[in-house]
Motif scaffolding. Structure first.
Motif, PDB file in Angstrom:
ATOM      1  N   GLY A   1       0.770  -1.238   0.000  1.00 36.08           N
ATOM      2  CA  GLY A   1       0.000   0.000   0.000  1.00 36.08           C
ATOM      3  C   GLY A   1       0.797   1.283   0.000  1.00 36.08           C
ATOM      4  N   ALA A   2       1.944   1.304  -0.657  1.00 36.28           N
ATOM      5  CA  ALA A   2       2.730   2.534  -0.764  1.00 36.28           C
ATOM      6  C   ALA A   2       2.024   3.532  -1.668  1.00 36.28           C
ATOM      7  CB  ALA A   2       4.127   2.220  -1.309  1.00 36.28           C
ATOM      8  N   GLY A   3       2.339   4.803  -1.481  1.00 33.13           N
ATOM      9  CA  GLY A   3       1.719   5.843  -2.288  1.00 33.13           C
ATOM     10  C   GLY A   3       2.746   6.784  -2.888  1.00 33.13           C
ATOM     11  N   VAL A   4       2.308   7.564  -3.856  1.00 33.24           N
ATOM     12  CA  VAL A   4       3.178   8.522  -4.539  1.00 33.24           C
ATOM     13  C   VAL A   4       3.791   9.475  -3.512  1.00 33.24           C
ATOM     14  CG1 VAL A   4       3.239  10.393  -6.234  1.00 33.24           C
ATOM     15  CG2 VAL A   4       1.895   8.339  -6.695  1.00 33.24           C
ATOM     16  N   GLY A   5       5.099   9.696  -3.647  1.00 33.80           N
ATOM     17  CA  GLY A   5       5.822  10.595  -2.759  1.00 33.80           C
ATOM     18  C   GLY A   5       6.466   9.909  -1.564  1.00 33.80           C
ATOM     19  N   GLU A   6       6.095   8.656  -1.300  1.00 31.50           N
ATOM     20  CA  GLU A   6       6.665   7.950  -0.155  1.00 31.50           C
ATOM     21  C   GLU A   6       8.015   7.338  -0.509  1.00 31.50           C
ATOM     22  OE1 GLU A   6       3.487   6.361   2.855  1.00 31.50           O
ATOM     23  OE2 GLU A   6       3.145   5.439   0.881  1.00 31.50           O
ATOM     24  N   PHE A   7       8.862   7.232   0.510  1.00 35.73           N
ATOM     25  CA  PHE A   7      10.130   6.527   0.362  1.00 35.73           C
ATOM     26  C   PHE A   7       9.898   5.069   0.738  1.00 35.73           C
ATOM     27  CE2 PHE A   7      11.485  10.915   1.041  1.00 35.73           C
ATOM     28  CZ  PHE A   7      12.309  11.084  -0.063  1.00 35.73           C
ATOM     29  N   VAL A   8      10.469   4.158  -0.046  1.00 34.64           N
ATOM     30  CA  VAL A   8      10.234   2.734   0.135  1.00 34.64           C
ATOM     31  C   VAL A   8      11.539   1.950   0.023  1.00 34.64           C
ATOM     32  CG1 VAL A   8       7.839   2.802  -0.712  1.00 34.64           C
ATOM     33  CG2 VAL A   8       9.705   2.435  -2.336  1.00 34.64           C
ATOM     34  N   LEU A   9      11.478   0.705   0.477  1.00 32.92           N
ATOM     35  CA  LEU A   9      12.547  -0.260   0.251  1.00 32.92           C
ATOM     36  C   LEU A   9      12.096  -1.171  -0.876  1.00 32.92           C
ATOM     37  CD1 LEU A   9      13.332  -1.315   3.918  1.00 32.92           C
ATOM     38  CD2 LEU A   9      14.773   0.079   2.439  1.00 32.92           C
ATOM     39  N   ILE A  10      12.975  -1.405  -1.838  1.00 35.40           N
ATOM     40  CA  ILE A  10      12.630  -2.325  -2.916  1.00 35.40           C
ATOM     41  C   ILE A  10      13.676  -3.431  -3.003  1.00 35.40           C
ATOM     42  CG2 ILE A  10      11.341  -0.646  -4.282  1.00 35.40           C
ATOM     43  CD1 ILE A  10      13.763  -0.393  -6.108  1.00 35.40           C
ATOM     44  N   THR A  11      13.231  -4.575  -3.463  1.00 37.10           N
ATOM     45  CA  THR A  11      14.122  -5.681  -3.750  1.00 37.10           C
ATOM     46  C   THR A  11      13.919  -6.061  -5.212  1.00 37.10           C
ATOM     47  OG1 THR A  11      14.904  -7.839  -2.975  1.00 37.10           O
ATOM     48  CG2 THR A  11      12.511  -7.508  -3.033  1.00 37.10           C
ATOM     49  N   GLN A  12      14.940  -6.653  -5.795  1.00 35.83           N
ATOM     50  CA  GLN A  12      14.878  -6.999  -7.214  1.00 35.83           C
ATOM     51  C   GLN A  12      15.258  -8.455  -7.442  1.00 35.83           C
ATOM     52  OE1 GLN A  12      17.437  -3.428  -8.372  1.00 35.83           O
ATOM     53  NE2 GLN A  12      16.073  -3.649 -10.123  1.00 35.83           N
ATOM     54  N   GLY A  13      14.941  -8.949  -8.631  1.00 32.92           N
ATOM     55  CA  GLY A  13      15.336 -10.286  -9.039  1.00 32.92           C
ATOM     56  C   GLY A  13      14.539 -11.378  -8.355  1.00 32.92           C
ATOM     57  N   SER A  14      15.200 -12.494  -8.080  1.00 35.01           N
ATOM     58  CA  SER A  14      14.486 -13.650  -7.534  1.00 35.01           C
ATOM     59  C   SER A  14      13.844 -13.377  -6.171  1.00 35.01           C
ATOM     60  CB  SER A  14      15.387 -14.882  -7.479  1.00 35.01           C
ATOM     61  OG  SER A  14      16.517 -14.642  -6.688  1.00 35.01           O
ATOM     62  N   PRO A  15      14.426 -12.553  -5.280  1.00 35.19           N
ATOM     63  CA  PRO A  15      13.706 -12.256  -4.035  1.00 35.19           C
ATOM     64  C   PRO A  15      12.354 -11.578  -4.298  1.00 35.19           C
ATOM     65  CG  PRO A  15      16.005 -11.682  -3.778  1.00 35.19           C
ATOM     66  CD  PRO A  15      15.784 -12.001  -5.239  1.00 35.19           C
ATOM     67  N   ALA A  16      12.305 -10.698  -5.286  1.00 33.74           N
ATOM     68  CA  ALA A  16      11.036 -10.035  -5.633  1.00 33.74           C
ATOM     69  C   ALA A  16      10.056 -11.041  -6.218  1.00 33.74           C
ATOM     70  CB  ALA A  16      11.285  -8.899  -6.618  1.00 33.74           C
ATOM     71  N   GLN A  17      10.541 -11.903  -7.067  1.00 32.61           N
ATOM     72  CA  GLN A  17       9.673 -12.896  -7.716  1.00 32.61           C
ATOM     73  C   GLN A  17       9.063 -13.850  -6.697  1.00 32.61           C
ATOM     74  OE1 GLN A  17      11.461 -15.757 -10.418  1.00 32.61           O
ATOM     75  NE2 GLN A  17       9.850 -15.286 -11.902  1.00 32.61           N
ATOM     76  N   LYS A  18       9.787 -14.170  -5.643  1.00 31.69           N
ATOM     77  CA  LYS A  18       9.284 -15.080  -4.612  1.00 31.69           C
ATOM     78  C   LYS A  18       8.092 -14.487  -3.859  1.00 31.69           C
ATOM     79  CE  LYS A  18      13.616 -17.485  -3.888  1.00 31.69           C
ATOM     80  NZ  LYS A  18      14.726 -17.745  -2.990  1.00 31.69           N
ATOM     81  N   LEU A  19       7.941 -13.168  -3.884  1.00 29.69           N
ATOM     82  CA  LEU A  19       6.831 -12.519  -3.179  1.00 29.69           C
ATOM     83  C   LEU A  19       5.512 -12.625  -3.939  1.00 29.69           C
ATOM     84  CD1 LEU A  19       8.650  -9.314  -1.933  1.00 29.69           C
ATOM     85  CD2 LEU A  19       8.031 -11.329  -0.593  1.00 29.69           C
ATOM     86  N   ALA A  20       5.583 -12.926  -5.217  1.00 31.87           N
ATOM     87  CA  ALA A  20       4.364 -13.058  -6.024  1.00 31.87           C
ATOM     88  C   ALA A  20       3.688 -14.387  -5.699  1.00 31.87           C
ATOM     89  CB  ALA A  20       4.703 -12.986  -7.507  1.00 31.87           C
ATOM     90  N   SER A  21       2.377 -14.422  -5.839  1.00 32.60           N
ATOM     91  CA  SER A  21       1.636 -15.634  -5.498  1.00 32.60           C
ATOM     92  C   SER A  21       1.886 -16.770  -6.490  1.00 32.60           C
ATOM     93  CB  SER A  21       0.142 -15.330  -5.408  1.00 32.60           C
ATOM     94  OG  SER A  21      -0.312 -14.762  -6.620  1.00 32.60           O
ATOM     95  N   GLU A  22       2.105 -16.447  -7.750  1.00 37.05           N
ATOM     96  CA  GLU A  22       2.369 -17.450  -8.790  1.00 37.05           C
ATOM     97  C   GLU A  22       3.870 -17.730  -8.836  1.00 37.05           C
ATOM     98  OE1 GLU A  22       1.213 -20.110 -11.650  1.00 37.05           O
ATOM     99  OE2 GLU A  22      -0.150 -18.800 -10.567  1.00 37.05           O
ATOM    100  N   LYS A  23       4.247 -18.992  -8.850  1.00 40.15           N
ATOM    101  CA  LYS A  23       5.650 -19.402  -8.747  1.00 40.15           C
ATOM    102  C   LYS A  23       6.573 -18.737  -9.769  1.00 40.15           C
ATOM    103  CE  LYS A  23       8.629 -23.440  -8.630  1.00 40.15           C
ATOM    104  NZ  LYS A  23       8.743 -24.873  -8.774  1.00 40.15           N
ATOM    105  N   ASN A  24       6.169 -18.678 -11.030  1.00 37.32           N
ATOM    106  CA  ASN A  24       7.030 -18.130 -12.079  1.00 37.32           C
ATOM    107  C   ASN A  24       6.515 -16.802 -12.626  1.00 37.32           C
ATOM    108  OD1 ASN A  24       8.999 -20.224 -12.098  1.00 37.32           O
ATOM    109  ND2 ASN A  24       7.496 -21.533 -13.091  1.00 37.32           N
ATOM    110  N   SER A  25       6.013 -15.957 -11.764  1.00 35.72           N
ATOM    111  CA  SER A  25       5.509 -14.649 -12.198  1.00 35.72           C
ATOM    112  C   SER A  25       6.653 -13.804 -12.763  1.00 35.72           C
ATOM    113  CB  SER A  25       4.884 -13.901 -11.027  1.00 35.72           C
ATOM    114  OG  SER A  25       3.768 -14.594 -10.546  1.00 35.72           O
TER     115      SER A  25
END
Length: 92
Positions: free
Chosen positions: A48-72
C-alpha cells in the motif's frame, strides 16, 4: 535492497498470469541524500505505498518469490514503506 521514492502508478488491465490483482508503481532509486540514481523501475506493491513515499525495494528472484504465482514475471517489489532514515554524510 534499495532505497527508492514512489513517483507514480502504472495501470495495466491485461497482465501475465501471476500478476492479477497486483498494484504496480513507478519507483526511482535514490542515494543517501535522497537524490535520484539510476533509472526508474516498475515495482509490485502489496503493502500500500503511495506517490511521494520513500520505500525499500528488492529486485530479481527475491522479488519474484513474493508473487503468489511461482514463475511470475516480477523483477522488482516494494518490501517496506520507510518512516524515516538518516545517514552520516559521506565525504569524498
Amino acid at each position: 535492497m534499495l532505497l527508492a521514492k514512489v513517483m507514480g502508478s502504472v495501470w495495466a488491465i491485461q497482465k501475465e498470469k501471476g500478476m492479477e490483482n497486483i498494484k504496480l508503481l513507478i519507483v526511482q532509486p535514490i542515494n543517501l541524500l535522497r537524490e535520484p540514481i539510476g533509472t526508474h523501475l516498475v515495482a509490485m506493491d502489496r503493502i500500500g505505498a503511495g506517490v511521494g513515499e520513500f520505500v525499500l525495494i528488492t529486485q530479481g528472484s527475491p522479488a519474484q518469490k513474493l508473487a503468489s504465482e511461482k514463475n511470475s514475471p516480477i523483477d522488482a517489489a516494494i518490501v517496506g514503506i520507510i518512516d524515516s532514515f538518516e545517514a552520516e554524510e559521506v565525504s569524498k
